[in-house]
Design an enzyme around this catalytic site. Structure first.
Site, PDB file in Angstrom:
ATOM      1  N   PRO A  14      22.914  15.671 -12.233  1.00 59.26           N
ATOM      2  CA  PRO A  14      23.320  14.645 -11.272  1.00 59.26           C
ATOM      3  C   PRO A  14      24.758  14.226 -11.548  1.00 59.26           C
ATOM      4  CG  PRO A  14      21.898  13.700 -12.962  1.00 59.26           C
ATOM      5  CD  PRO A  14      21.922  15.175 -13.202  1.00 59.26           C
ATOM      6  N   GLN A  67      17.510  10.700  -9.129  1.00 57.24           N
ATOM      7  CA  GLN A  67      17.887   9.966 -10.335  1.00 57.24           C
ATOM      8  C   GLN A  67      18.154   8.508  -9.984  1.00 57.24           C
ATOM      9  OE1 GLN A  67      21.713  10.012 -12.651  1.00 57.24           O
ATOM     10  NE2 GLN A  67      20.412  10.936 -14.236  1.00 57.24           N
ATOM     11  N   CYS A  97      24.650   7.358 -18.538  1.00 54.90           N
ATOM     12  CA  CYS A  97      25.973   7.065 -17.992  1.00 54.90           C
ATOM     13  C   CYS A  97      26.669   5.972 -18.799  1.00 54.90           C
ATOM     14  CB  CYS A  97      25.864   6.640 -16.533  1.00 54.90           C
ATOM     15  SG  CYS A  97      27.465   6.287 -15.758  1.00 54.90           S
ATOM     16  N   LYS A 136      16.963  11.142 -18.540  1.00 54.15           N
ATOM     17  CA  LYS A 136      18.188  11.811 -18.992  1.00 54.15           C
ATOM     18  C   LYS A 136      18.952  10.832 -19.871  1.00 54.15           C
ATOM     19  CE  LYS A 136      22.194  14.499 -17.443  1.00 54.15           C
ATOM     20  NZ  LYS A 136      23.292  13.795 -18.122  1.00 54.15           N
ATOM     21  N   HIS A 168      21.928  14.944 -23.234  1.00 54.67           N
ATOM     22  CA  HIS A 168      23.338  15.327 -23.293  1.00 54.67           C
ATOM     23  C   HIS A 168      23.749  15.265 -24.760  1.00 54.67           C
ATOM     24  CE1 HIS A 168      27.607  14.959 -21.420  1.00 54.67           C
ATOM     25  NE2 HIS A 168      27.662  15.538 -22.598  1.00 54.67           N
ATOM     26  N   GLY A 230      26.507  21.001 -15.622  1.00 54.87           N
ATOM     27  CA  GLY A 230      27.148  19.954 -14.852  1.00 54.87           C
ATOM     28  C   GLY A 230      28.399  20.413 -14.140  1.00 54.87           C
ATOM     29  N   ARG A 231      29.566  20.050 -14.675  1.00 57.27           N
ATOM     30  CA  ARG A 231      30.842  20.297 -13.982  1.00 57.27           C
ATOM     31  C   ARG A 231      31.055  21.749 -13.616  1.00 57.27           C
ATOM     32  NH1 ARG A 231      29.772  15.172 -14.132  1.00 57.27           N
ATOM     33  NH2 ARG A 231      31.455  13.982 -13.206  1.00 57.27           N
TER      34      ARG A 231
END
Length: 342
Positions: A14, A67, A97, A136, A168, A230-231
């Site tokens: 996400p 999410q 986050c 997450k 992560h 991700g990116r």
């Protein structure tokens, strides 16, 4: 009532402002089986805002996880119930986050300091839905960054009902770093995530952070249950062209880039007729031809015209700068050593 989520070897993370419904539709033309996630949606946006704008998605985007961001069990349980009604495959709680705005709302990575609160939220969502609840998180936060702290967090949260936890593999620095820096500055600690999987063999443990290729993902899958990219997924979406064959056993050949973009051109036309701004879709296609001859001219034409009530053929016009042999190339490669991974 705990529901075990389906195992997905690969997923796309996400990402705020990136994994909206248009980008997810684009990815679905490339990979049918990879698990996709929405951007993080706060409970306030759903309960007090335009929930349809935040939650509506095209049926072809499934499997897709919603999410949520929040720290209030009742609010999260109501939003999880609404998400289930909209047809999401599972609900994921953001505990990773590190942004200042998220911290002001007392959710995201700062919740790793209060695992009991996360457990309350997970339990409330789990009891309100019939679909899986997942989490997450980061590998830790300052003051709670030991492997023992992470292990305690995993134990408490999984006991509450989260049967897949995506980690992560960097700690979240809550002060002094931007969200972008938090994705690169703290060192990766993959071994800690591997150890968590060894300690909790019955949990689905997914690894996130610094993974840029399917080969790298395959290597990690010998130690964890899933890998989240991700990116790299946004910067090079065609990275996933072989994901269905490698990780899910599909036998169909991937589409060519031209076939994907022909479908996207139809999608842009349809959504524009429904009132969507073309730029909100086309912006996701700007980086589709990274380091390819003609890519700069392709991006320039889209950038210059997509905000100006563009002609329906704008995307096709931009594609004229990309070599035909590249557009029509079948996105295949020989698959080896994969059997030992899955």
């Amino acid at each position: 009532m705990s529901k075990r989520p389906k195992p997905y070897a690969i997923s796309v993370a996400p990402m705020m402002d990136w994994t909206d419904r248009h980008f997810r539709y684009f990815l679905r033309l490339i990979t049918k089986r990879t698990l996709l996630y929405t951007e993080m949606v706060t409970t306030g946006a759903i309960l007090r805002g335009d929930k349809h704008r935040h939650l509506a998605f095209h049926q072809t985007e499934s499997p897709i996880a919603l999410q949520l961001g929040g720290d209030h069990p009742e609010h999260l349980s109501e939003c999880a119930r609404i998400g289930e009604e909209y047809g999401y495959s599972e609900i994921n709680l953001n505990v990773g986050c590190p942004s200042d705005k998220v911290q002001e709302g007392n959710f995201g990575a700062c919740l790793m300091g209060t695992p009991e609160r996360v457990a309350e939220c997970v339990a409330a969502m789990d009891s309100a839905t019939r679909i899986p609840i997942t989490v997450k998180c980061r590998i830790g936060i300052p003051g709670k960054d030991r492997l023992e702290d992470l292990s305690d967090f995993i134990r408490i949260v999984s006991d509450a009902g989260a049967k897949r936890i995506t980690v992560h593999a960097r700690i979240a620095i809550l002060e002094g770093l931007s969200p972008a820096q938090n994705r690169t500055v703290p060192p990766l600690r993959y071994e800690d995530v591997y150890e968590i999987k060894r300690s909790y063999p019955d949990l689905l443990i997914e690894l996130n952070g610094g993974i840029k290729t399917l080969d790298s993902a395959s290597d990690h899958l010998s130690r964890v249950d899933g890998v989240m990219i991700g990116r790299a997924a946004y910067e090079n979406p065609f990275l996933f062209a072989n994901a269905d064959r490698i990780f899910f056993g599909e036998t169909d050949s991937p589409k060519t880039r031209r076939e994907v973009f022909d479908s996207m051109a139809e999608y842009v036309t349809k959504r524009t007729e429904e009132g969507e701004k073309p730029s909100r879709i086309l912006r996701h296609l700007l980086g589709a031809f990274h380091e390819v001859r003609g890519a700069r001219l392709y991006r320039r034409l889209l950038t210059e015209k997509m905000h100006r009530n563009p002609e329906p053929r704008l995307l096709q016009d931009a594609l004229r700068f990309i070599p035909s042999e590249y557009l029509d190339q079948r996105l295949e490669k020989e698959i080896s050593r994969i059997g030992s991974v899955l």
